[in-house]
Design a protein around this motif. Structure first.
Motif, PDB file in Angstrom:
ATOM      1  N   PHE A 171       0.812  -1.217   0.000  1.00  0.00           N
ATOM      2  CA  PHE A 171       0.000   0.000   0.000  1.00  0.00           C
ATOM      3  C   PHE A 171       0.847   1.270   0.000  1.00  0.00           C
ATOM      4  N   ILE A 172       2.069   1.177   0.513  1.00  0.00           N
ATOM      5  CA  ILE A 172       2.931   2.354   0.654  1.00  0.00           C
ATOM      6  C   ILE A 172       3.473   2.858  -0.677  1.00  0.00           C
ATOM      7  N   GLU A 173       3.433   2.021  -1.722  1.00  0.00           N
ATOM      8  CA  GLU A 173       4.151   2.325  -2.956  1.00  0.00           C
ATOM      9  C   GLU A 173       3.858   3.714  -3.541  1.00  0.00           C
ATOM     10  N   PRO A 174       2.586   4.141  -3.652  1.00  0.00           N
ATOM     11  CA  PRO A 174       2.353   5.465  -4.246  1.00  0.00           C
ATOM     12  C   PRO A 174       2.900   6.621  -3.416  1.00  0.00           C
ATOM     13  N   TYR A 175       3.174   6.382  -2.117  1.00  0.00           N
ATOM     14  CA  TYR A 175       3.550   7.468  -1.221  1.00  0.00           C
ATOM     15  C   TYR A 175       5.056   7.536  -0.941  1.00  0.00           C
ATOM     16  N   ARG A 176       5.808   6.555  -1.420  1.00  0.00           N
ATOM     17  CA  ARG A 176       7.256   6.583  -1.195  1.00  0.00           C
ATOM     18  C   ARG A 176       7.881   7.855  -1.763  1.00  0.00           C
ATOM     19  N   GLY A 177       7.324   8.340  -2.853  1.00  0.00           N
ATOM     20  CA  GLY A 177       7.865   9.540  -3.479  1.00  0.00           C
ATOM     21  C   GLY A 177       7.870  10.747  -2.559  1.00  0.00           C
ATOM     22  N   TRP A 178       6.988  10.763  -1.558  1.00  0.00           N
ATOM     23  CA  TRP A 178       6.992  11.882  -0.613  1.00  0.00           C
ATOM     24  C   TRP A 178       8.275  11.885   0.218  1.00  0.00           C
ATOM     25  N   ALA A 179       8.691  10.719   0.686  1.00  0.00           N
ATOM     26  CA  ALA A 179       9.958  10.645   1.408  1.00  0.00           C
ATOM     27  C   ALA A 179      11.115  11.013   0.482  1.00  0.00           C
ATOM     28  N   ASP A 180      11.070  10.516  -0.756  1.00  0.00           N
ATOM     29  CA  ASP A 180      12.113  10.841  -1.728  1.00  0.00           C
ATOM     30  C   ASP A 180      12.221  12.354  -1.911  1.00  0.00           C
ATOM     31  N   GLU A 181      11.068  12.997  -2.050  1.00  0.00           N
ATOM     32  CA  GLU A 181      11.066  14.437  -2.322  1.00  0.00           C
ATOM     33  C   GLU A 181      11.616  15.238  -1.158  1.00  0.00           C
ATOM     34  N   VAL A 182      11.214  14.886   0.061  1.00  0.00           N
ATOM     35  CA  VAL A 182      11.709  15.609   1.234  1.00  0.00           C
ATOM     36  C   VAL A 182      13.220  15.463   1.366  1.00  0.00           C
ATOM     37  N   VAL A 183      13.708  14.231   1.229  1.00  0.00           N
ATOM     38  CA  VAL A 183      15.153  13.998   1.349  1.00  0.00           C
ATOM     39  C   VAL A 183      15.893  14.713   0.230  1.00  0.00           C
ATOM     40  N   PHE A 184      15.394  14.615  -0.979  1.00  0.00           N
ATOM     41  CA  PHE A 184      16.061  15.270  -2.114  1.00  0.00           C
ATOM     42  C   PHE A 184      16.138  16.783  -1.891  1.00  0.00           C
ATOM     43  N   ARG A 185      15.064  17.372  -1.401  1.00  0.00           N
ATOM     44  CA  ARG A 185      15.067  18.814  -1.142  1.00  0.00           C
ATOM     45  C   ARG A 185      16.137  19.196  -0.132  1.00  0.00           C
ATOM     46  N   LEU A 186      16.274  18.410   0.919  1.00  0.00           N
ATOM     47  CA  LEU A 186      17.285  18.707   1.940  1.00  0.00           C
ATOM     48  C   LEU A 186      18.688  18.667   1.347  1.00  0.00           C
ATOM     49  N   SER A 227      19.535  18.800  -2.049  1.00  0.00           N
ATOM     50  CA  SER A 227      19.741  19.755  -3.136  1.00  0.00           C
ATOM     51  C   SER A 227      19.901  21.175  -2.600  1.00  0.00           C
ATOM     52  N   ALA A 228      19.288  21.461  -1.443  1.00  0.00           N
ATOM     53  CA  ALA A 228      19.446  22.769  -0.806  1.00  0.00           C
ATOM     54  C   ALA A 228      20.694  22.825   0.073  1.00  0.00           C
ATOM     55  N   LYS A 229      21.456  21.737   0.100  1.00  0.00           N
ATOM     56  CA  LYS A 229      22.710  21.641   0.862  1.00  0.00           C
ATOM     57  C   LYS A 229      22.503  21.903   2.353  1.00  0.00           C
ATOM     58  N   LYS A 230      21.367  21.370   2.863  1.00  0.00           N
ATOM     59  CA  LYS A 230      21.097  21.491   4.295  1.00  0.00           C
ATOM     60  C   LYS A 230      21.696  20.341   5.099  1.00  0.00           C
ATOM     61  N   VAL A 231      22.198  19.322   4.404  1.00  0.00           N
ATOM     62  CA  VAL A 231      22.774  18.147   5.063  1.00  0.00           C
ATOM     63  C   VAL A 231      24.295  18.255   5.023  1.00  0.00           C
ATOM     64  N   LYS A 250      18.298  13.180  12.579  1.00  0.00           N
ATOM     65  CA  LYS A 250      16.906  12.792  12.803  1.00  0.00           C
ATOM     66  C   LYS A 250      16.021  14.017  13.005  1.00  0.00           C
ATOM     67  N   GLU A 251      16.506  14.970  13.781  1.00  0.00           N
ATOM     68  CA  GLU A 251      15.716  16.185  14.024  1.00  0.00           C
ATOM     69  C   GLU A 251      15.461  16.934  12.713  1.00  0.00           C
ATOM     70  N   LEU A 252      16.499  17.052  11.893  1.00  0.00           N
ATOM     71  CA  LEU A 252      16.350  17.738  10.611  1.00  0.00           C
ATOM     72  C   LEU A 252      15.300  17.059   9.740  1.00  0.00           C
ATOM     73  N   LEU A 253      15.386  15.738   9.603  1.00  0.00           N
ATOM     74  CA  LEU A 253      14.468  15.010   8.726  1.00  0.00           C
ATOM     75  C   LEU A 253      13.065  14.936   9.306  1.00  0.00           C
ATOM     76  N   VAL A 254      12.949  14.635  10.587  1.00  0.00           N
ATOM     77  CA  VAL A 254      11.625  14.510  11.209  1.00  0.00           C
ATOM     78  C   VAL A 254      10.841  15.806  11.073  1.00  0.00           C
ATOM     79  N   ASN A 255      11.486  16.928  11.346  1.00  0.00           N
ATOM     80  CA  ASN A 255      10.785  18.218  11.242  1.00  0.00           C
ATOM     81  C   ASN A 255      10.358  18.497   9.798  1.00  0.00           C
ATOM     82  N   ALA A 256      11.260  18.231   8.854  1.00  0.00           N
ATOM     83  CA  ALA A 256      10.944  18.502   7.452  1.00  0.00           C
ATOM     84  C   ALA A 256       9.845  17.569   6.948  1.00  0.00           C
ATOM     85  N   PHE A 257       9.901  16.293   7.316  1.00  0.00           N
ATOM     86  CA  PHE A 257       8.928  15.327   6.821  1.00  0.00           C
ATOM     87  C   PHE A 257       7.556  15.547   7.439  1.00  0.00           C
TER      88      PHE A 257
END
Length: 348
Positions: A252-267, A269-273, A295-302
């Motif tokens: 069931f998760i398959e259509p929503y994996r892209g949301w995690a991908d997008e959040v991580v990619f944004r972090l 590409s914006a050089k926040k990591v 974890k704090e960075l990702l949890v807050n963004a996600f």
């Protein structure tokens, strides 16, 4: 509000009918913070933390989800009330669908939605990266061809129309699409952040360390969503029914994996990591995982992305976590015949 408790030695208990979180600071003094049970929706506790039975009772009274997670973010268990909360007819129909043509239609729907969302994300990347247009166009064409293959794959003549007959083919097509997609994400990242495909347990690079933790958070959300809709998170259609395998969660998760991908990619590409967000994993296999800062960075963004950033979905303005719940209830209703079958595509 979510309480995401990962610091070793942190203790969750009840004070004045509120959740009280306590830990020792670097100077040895106790740091304490209280939260109203009416405002808390989820509590996530990593290994190395603890809670009282009074805190469990307060959570159950206010329908607060309590999830136990690994330090890498994967859920390992949860506290849930003792009532089923829905009709058993849904789970009976879920089992029947897993063995027939209905299960195959749903799997196609979820996989095609996943690829559609991946290609949509790549098209968005292309808008701001004209220098990579030829590369991205090639990947889009290949992903669209894989979508067509998934949509048209059928069992051999005379064989029943069910997932089991085409499962290996579907997994192979999905795996090929995944490799192309992650190659693309890596290619357009700044050079210092590029990675060589997916890796987990442990991640072999910072990007995958963030992605693994994001998927872990999403697994927990999807499991709860399925349970609230009356579905069995263990009874999947495509993923194997291994011991303690949350097969329907992984389907069931398959259509929503892209949301995690997008959040991580944004972090990234914006050089926040940077290196201060990850640590090395010791053991038989070396790798990387998120530390407290990561974890704090990702949890807050996600959480911001899922719960505070509405999108237009099926004619309504909804936050993404509500979209998942809406889809789960629709899935459950269609299993028991309240609506007309799987949608053509879940576009997010």
């Amino acid at each position: 509000m979510q309480l995401h408790i990962t610091t070793y030695g942190t203790y969750l208990h009840v004070k004045d009918a509120m959740f009280d979180v306590r830990r020792k600071g670097e100077d040895g003094k106790v740091i304490s913070a209280t939260y109203s049970a009416e405002k808390v929706t989820h509590i996530l506790l990593a290994t190395g933390t603890s809670l009282s039975t009074d805190a469990v009772r307060l959570a159950m009274r206010h329908n607060v989800d309590v999830v136990f997670i690994e330090q890498q973010g994967d859920p390992i268990g949860r506290v849930w009330h003792a009532k089923l909360g829905s009709t058993t007819k849904i789970r009976k129909r879920q089992l029947e669908a897993s063995l027939g043509a209905d299960g195959l239609r749903w799997i196609r729907t979820w996989l095609l939605a996943k690829l559609d969302n991946q290609t949509g994300f790549i098209r968005d990347l292309k808008k701001h990266r004209p220098q990579h247009a030829n590369y991205l166009d090639d990947k889009l064409v290949r992903l669209q061809a894989l979508s067509l293959s998934i949509n048209t794959v059928e069992p051999l003549a005379g064989r029943p129309a069910c997932v089991a007959e085409v499962a290996d083919t579907l997994r192979g097509l999905e795996g090929t699409a995944g490799r192309l997609y992650f190659e693309t994400l890596s290619y357009v990242l700044p050079p210092d952040y590029r990675f060589s495909g997916r890796s987990s347990r442990p991640a072999q690079d910072a990007f995958n360390a963030f992605l693994n933790y994001g998927y872990g958070m999403l697994y927990g959300k999807v499991e709860k969503t399925l349970m609230l809709a009356g579905l069995d998170p263990y009874l999947g259609f495509l993923h194997r029914d291994d011991y303690n395998q949350l097969s329907m969660v992984y389907d069931f998760i398959e259509p929503y994996r892209g949301w995690a991908d997008e959040v991580v990619f944004r972090l990234f590409s914006a050089k926040k990591v940077n290196k201060s967000h990850i640590g090395e994993v010791s053991g038989s296999r070396s790798g990387y995982s998120l530390n407290a800062a990561g974890k704090e960075l990702l949890v807050n963004a996600f959480n911001e992305f899922l719960d505070n950033d509405p999108i237009r979905y099926r004619g309504r303005n909804l936050v993404r976590s509500h979209c998942i719940q809406l889809d789960a209830h629709q899935f459950a209703n269609e299993l028991i015949g309240k609506t007309g079958g799987p949608p053509d595509m879940i576009k997010l």
